[in-house]
Design a protein around this motif. Structure first.
Motif, PDB file in Angstrom:
ATOM      1  N   HIS A 108      17.565  39.559  50.300  1.00  7.16           N
ATOM      2  CA  HIS A 108      17.813  38.241  50.877  1.00  7.16           C
ATOM      3  C   HIS A 108      19.291  37.885  50.730  1.00  7.16           C
ATOM      4  CE1 HIS A 108      13.498  37.077  51.197  1.00  7.16           C
ATOM      5  NE2 HIS A 108      13.393  38.029  50.285  1.00  7.16           N
ATOM      6  N   ILE A 109      19.936  37.562  51.860  1.00  5.77           N
ATOM      7  CA  ILE A 109      21.332  37.113  51.831  1.00  5.77           C
ATOM      8  C   ILE A 109      21.475  35.884  52.722  1.00  5.77           C
ATOM      9  CG2 ILE A 109      22.202  39.458  51.422  1.00  5.77           C
ATOM     10  CD1 ILE A 109      23.313  39.365  54.342  1.00  5.77           C
ATOM     11  N   GLN A 110      22.530  35.129  52.494  1.00  6.86           N
ATOM     12  CA  GLN A 110      22.869  33.993  53.343  1.00  6.86           C
ATOM     13  C   GLN A 110      23.926  34.445  54.347  1.00  6.86           C
ATOM     14  OE1 GLN A 110      21.687  30.575  53.221  1.00  6.86           O
ATOM     15  NE2 GLN A 110      20.110  31.718  52.134  1.00  6.86           N
ATOM     16  N   VAL A 111      23.791  34.003  55.595  1.00  5.54           N
ATOM     17  CA  VAL A 111      24.722  34.344  56.671  1.00  5.54           C
ATOM     18  C   VAL A 111      25.145  33.062  57.370  1.00  5.54           C
ATOM     19  CG1 VAL A 111      24.999  35.578  58.865  1.00  5.54           C
ATOM     20  CG2 VAL A 111      23.687  36.622  57.014  1.00  5.54           C
ATOM     21  N   ARG A 112      26.419  33.015  57.767  1.00  5.54           N
ATOM     22  CA  ARG A 112      26.950  31.876  58.527  1.00  5.54           C
ATOM     23  C   ARG A 112      27.923  32.431  59.559  1.00  5.54           C
ATOM     24  NH1 ARG A 112      30.286  29.030  54.743  1.00  5.54           N
ATOM     25  NH2 ARG A 112      32.126  29.835  55.769  1.00  5.54           N
ATOM     26  N   CYS A 113      28.026  31.768  60.700  1.00 10.11           N
ATOM     27  CA  CYS A 113      28.991  32.132  61.734  1.00 10.11           C
ATOM     28  C   CYS A 113      30.032  31.024  61.850  1.00 10.11           C
ATOM     29  CB  CYS A 113      28.301  32.337  63.082  1.00 10.11           C
ATOM     30  SG  CYS A 113      27.112  33.699  63.081  1.00 10.11           S
ATOM     31  N   ASP A 114      31.306  31.416  61.900  1.00 19.22           N
ATOM     32  CA  ASP A 114      32.419  30.475  62.024  1.00 19.22           C
ATOM     33  C   ASP A 114      33.255  30.835  63.245  1.00 19.22           C
ATOM     34  OD1 ASP A 114      31.552  29.580  59.535  1.00 19.22           O
ATOM     35  OD2 ASP A 114      33.404  30.086  58.487  1.00 19.22           O
ATOM     36  N   VAL A 115      33.858  29.831  63.858  1.00 16.01           N
ATOM     37  CA  VAL A 115      34.773  30.070  64.973  1.00 16.01           C
ATOM     38  C   VAL A 115      36.055  29.272  64.744  1.00 16.01           C
ATOM     39  CG1 VAL A 115      33.701  28.271  66.421  1.00 16.01           C
ATOM     40  CG2 VAL A 115      35.092  30.038  67.479  1.00 16.01           C
ATOM     41  N   GLY A 116      37.203  29.953  64.926  1.00 15.19           N
ATOM     42  CA  GLY A 116      38.508  29.304  64.836  1.00 15.19           C
ATOM     43  C   GLY A 116      39.005  28.962  66.228  1.00 15.19           C
ATOM     44  N   TRP A 117      39.524  27.759  66.398  1.00 13.97           N
ATOM     45  CA  TRP A 117      39.932  27.303  67.728  1.00 13.97           C
ATOM     46  C   TRP A 117      41.019  26.240  67.596  1.00 13.97           C
ATOM     47  CZ3 TRP A 117      39.081  22.135  69.111  1.00 13.97           C
ATOM     48  CH2 TRP A 117      38.317  21.400  68.192  1.00 13.97           C
ATOM     49  N   GLY A 118      41.635  25.928  68.732  1.00 13.77           N
ATOM     50  CA  GLY A 118      42.637  24.877  68.773  1.00 13.77           C
ATOM     51  C   GLY A 118      42.668  24.220  70.136  1.00 13.77           C
ATOM     52  N   THR A 119      43.461  23.167  70.235  1.00 13.95           N
ATOM     53  CA  THR A 119      43.538  22.418  71.494  1.00 13.95           C
ATOM     54  C   THR A 119      44.691  22.888  72.372  1.00 13.95           C
ATOM     55  OG1 THR A 119      44.849  20.711  70.402  1.00 13.95           O
ATOM     56  CG2 THR A 119      42.458  20.371  70.502  1.00 13.95           C
ATOM     57  N   THR A 120      45.568  23.745  71.828  1.00 14.92           N
ATOM     58  CA  THR A 120      46.693  24.288  72.598  1.00 14.92           C
ATOM     59  C   THR A 120      46.662  25.803  72.496  1.00 14.92           C
ATOM     60  OG1 THR A 120      48.145  24.145  70.673  1.00 14.92           O
ATOM     61  CG2 THR A 120      48.148  22.258  72.194  1.00 14.92           C
ATOM     62  N   PRO A 121      47.199  26.508  73.487  1.00 12.42           N
ATOM     63  CA  PRO A 121      47.174  27.973  73.435  1.00 12.42           C
ATOM     64  C   PRO A 121      48.229  28.530  72.480  1.00 12.42           C
ATOM     65  CG  PRO A 121      48.299  27.248  75.418  1.00 12.42           C
ATOM     66  CD  PRO A 121      47.760  26.007  74.747  1.00 12.42           C
ATOM     67  N   GLN A 140      41.406  25.023  63.912  1.00 13.02           N
ATOM     68  CA  GLN A 140      40.277  24.232  63.433  1.00 13.02           C
ATOM     69  C   GLN A 140      39.100  25.192  63.325  1.00 13.02           C
ATOM     70  OE1 GLN A 140      39.955  20.311  65.410  1.00 13.02           O
ATOM     71  NE2 GLN A 140      41.734  21.004  66.590  1.00 13.02           N
ATOM     72  N   VAL A 141      38.224  24.982  62.382  1.00 14.22           N
ATOM     73  CA  VAL A 141      37.091  25.884  62.186  1.00 14.22           C
ATOM     74  C   VAL A 141      35.794  25.110  62.329  1.00 14.22           C
ATOM     75  CG1 VAL A 141      35.928  27.457  60.592  1.00 14.22           C
ATOM     76  CG2 VAL A 141      38.431  27.391  60.672  1.00 14.22           C
ATOM     77  N   THR A 142      34.918  25.630  63.184  1.00 12.20           N
ATOM     78  CA  THR A 142      33.574  25.089  63.338  1.00 12.20           C
ATOM     79  C   THR A 142      32.613  26.111  62.744  1.00 12.20           C
ATOM     80  OG1 THR A 142      34.179  23.874  65.332  1.00 12.20           O
ATOM     81  CG2 THR A 142      31.830  24.314  64.998  1.00 12.20           C
ATOM     82  N   ARG A 143      31.671  25.631  61.937  1.00 11.44           N
ATOM     83  CA  ARG A 143      30.743  26.503  61.224  1.00 11.44           C
ATOM     84  C   ARG A 143      29.308  26.245  61.664  1.00 11.44           C
ATOM     85  NH1 ARG A 143      34.751  25.255  57.317  1.00 11.44           N
ATOM     86  NH2 ARG A 143      35.533  27.182  56.392  1.00 11.44           N
ATOM     87  N   SER A 144      28.536  27.315  61.727  1.00  8.60           N
ATOM     88  CA  SER A 144      27.096  27.155  61.901  1.00  8.60           C
ATOM     89  C   SER A 144      26.505  26.842  60.533  1.00  8.60           C
ATOM     90  CB  SER A 144      26.476  28.441  62.464  1.00  8.60           C
ATOM     91  OG  SER A 144      26.396  29.453  61.462  1.00  8.60           O
ATOM     92  N   ALA A 145      25.279  26.408  60.524  1.00  3.82           N
ATOM     93  CA  ALA A 145      24.574  26.268  59.249  1.00  3.82           C
ATOM     94  C   ALA A 145      24.295  27.673  58.715  1.00  3.82           C
ATOM     95  CB  ALA A 145      23.268  25.515  59.458  1.00  3.82           C
ATOM     96  N   ALA A 146      24.322  27.823  57.401  1.00  2.00           N
ATOM     97  CA  ALA A 146      23.975  29.106  56.786  1.00  2.00           C
ATOM     98  C   ALA A 146      22.455  29.265  56.854  1.00  2.00           C
ATOM     99  CB  ALA A 146      24.452  29.157  55.349  1.00  2.00           C
ATOM    100  N   PHE A 147      22.019  30.489  56.991  1.00  2.00           N
ATOM    101  CA  PHE A 147      20.579  30.768  57.019  1.00  2.00           C
ATOM    102  C   PHE A 147      20.310  32.081  56.289  1.00  2.00           C
ATOM    103  CE2 PHE A 147      22.599  32.407  60.797  1.00  2.00           C
ATOM    104  CZ  PHE A 147      22.045  33.666  60.984  1.00  2.00           C
ATOM    105  N   GLU A 148      19.076  32.245  55.883  1.00  2.00           N
ATOM    106  CA  GLU A 148      18.691  33.437  55.111  1.00  2.00           C
ATOM    107  C   GLU A 148      18.308  34.578  56.030  1.00  2.00           C
ATOM    108  OE1 GLU A 148      14.964  34.144  52.449  1.00  2.00           O
ATOM    109  OE2 GLU A 148      16.569  33.281  51.178  1.00  2.00           O
ATOM    110  N   VAL A 149      18.767  35.761  55.643  1.00  2.00           N
ATOM    111  CA  VAL A 149      18.437  36.999  56.358  1.00  2.00           C
ATOM    112  C   VAL A 149      17.892  37.969  55.322  1.00  2.00           C
ATOM    113  CG1 VAL A 149      19.421  38.944  57.629  1.00  2.00           C
ATOM    114  CG2 VAL A 149      20.247  36.637  58.081  1.00  2.00           C
ATOM    115  N   VAL A 150      16.872  38.729  55.706  1.00  2.00           N
ATOM    116  CA  VAL A 150      16.334  39.747  54.811  1.00  2.00           C
ATOM    117  C   VAL A 150      16.767  41.106  55.354  1.00  2.00           C
ATOM    118  CG1 VAL A 150      14.261  40.753  53.802  1.00  2.00           C
ATOM    119  CG2 VAL A 150      14.359  38.293  54.257  1.00  2.00           C
ATOM    120  N   LEU A 151      17.559  41.804  54.528  1.00  2.00           N
ATOM    121  CA  LEU A 151      18.045  43.143  54.903  1.00  2.00           C
ATOM    122  C   LEU A 151      17.122  44.195  54.280  1.00  2.00           C
ATOM    123  CD1 LEU A 151      21.872  42.638  54.350  1.00  2.00           C
ATOM    124  CD2 LEU A 151      20.606  42.532  56.493  1.00  2.00           C
ATOM    125  N   PRO A 152      16.897  45.285  55.008  1.00  2.00           N
ATOM    126  CA  PRO A 152      16.015  46.358  54.473  1.00  2.00           C
ATOM    127  C   PRO A 152      16.585  46.985  53.210  1.00  2.00           C
ATOM    128  CG  PRO A 152      16.872  46.936  56.679  1.00  2.00           C
ATOM    129  CD  PRO A 152      17.422  45.603  56.302  1.00  2.00           C
TER     130      PRO A 152
END
Length: 152
Positions: A108-121, A140-152
């Motif tokens: 069992h591990i926790q996983v989260r996805c993050d994205v870095g972005w800005g308003t100018t190129p 700026q960083v937007t994060r998903s909620a962390a969730f549990e994953v079961v790895l074999p």
């Protein structure tokens, strides 16, 4: 307006695959870090983070050169998607690779996805004068909620 990031997993042929989708819900374009090495995989405590962005450098290391990546626009309503097979053999961030800790390879591990972005190129011209500290202040960083994953 911040992008939406949706993160989920599925098991395919005995492998766990993290899928992420980034969507611009706003009325103006946003600019995402772009690069062929994305997404990165790193840790935040006991959480495995799938990062579509740039992480801060290790303050205890000296770097000769640090790449300042370009960005790509994400128009209103537009989406991009990616995936990462778990567990990664190596964790890979913006500055290099390191072995994946044993605690993130099975069970069992926790996983989260993050994205870095800005308003100018960040363009080829602007990145020549940008430091990593300026990039991290821009990002700026937007994060998903962390969730549990079961790895074999």
């Amino acid at each position: 307006m911040a992008p939406d990031i949706h993160c989920s997993t599925e098991t395919v042929d005995g492998r766990v695959v993290v899928h992420y989708e980034i969507r611009n819900p706003g009325t103006e374009p946003i600019h995402l870090i772009d690069g062929k090495r994305l997404p990165y995989q790193l840790t935040d405590g006991a959480t495995l983070v799938v990062l579509h962005g740039v992480n801060p450098p290790d303050p205890g290391r000296l770097y000769n050169m640090i790449e300042i990546p370009l960005t790509r626009p994400l128009a209103p309503g537009e989406r991009i998607a990616g995936e990462q097979v778990l567990p990664p053999a190596m964790l890979r961030d913006h500055y290099g690779e390191q072995p994946t800790p044993a605690a993130l390879q099975h069970g069992h591990i926790q996983v989260r996805c993050d994205v870095g972005w800005g308003t100018t190129p960040i363009t080829a011209a602007s990145r020549r004068t940008m430091s990593i500290q300026q990039l991290l202040a821009w990002q700026q960083v937007t994060r998903s909620a962390a969730f549990e994953v079961v790895l074999p």
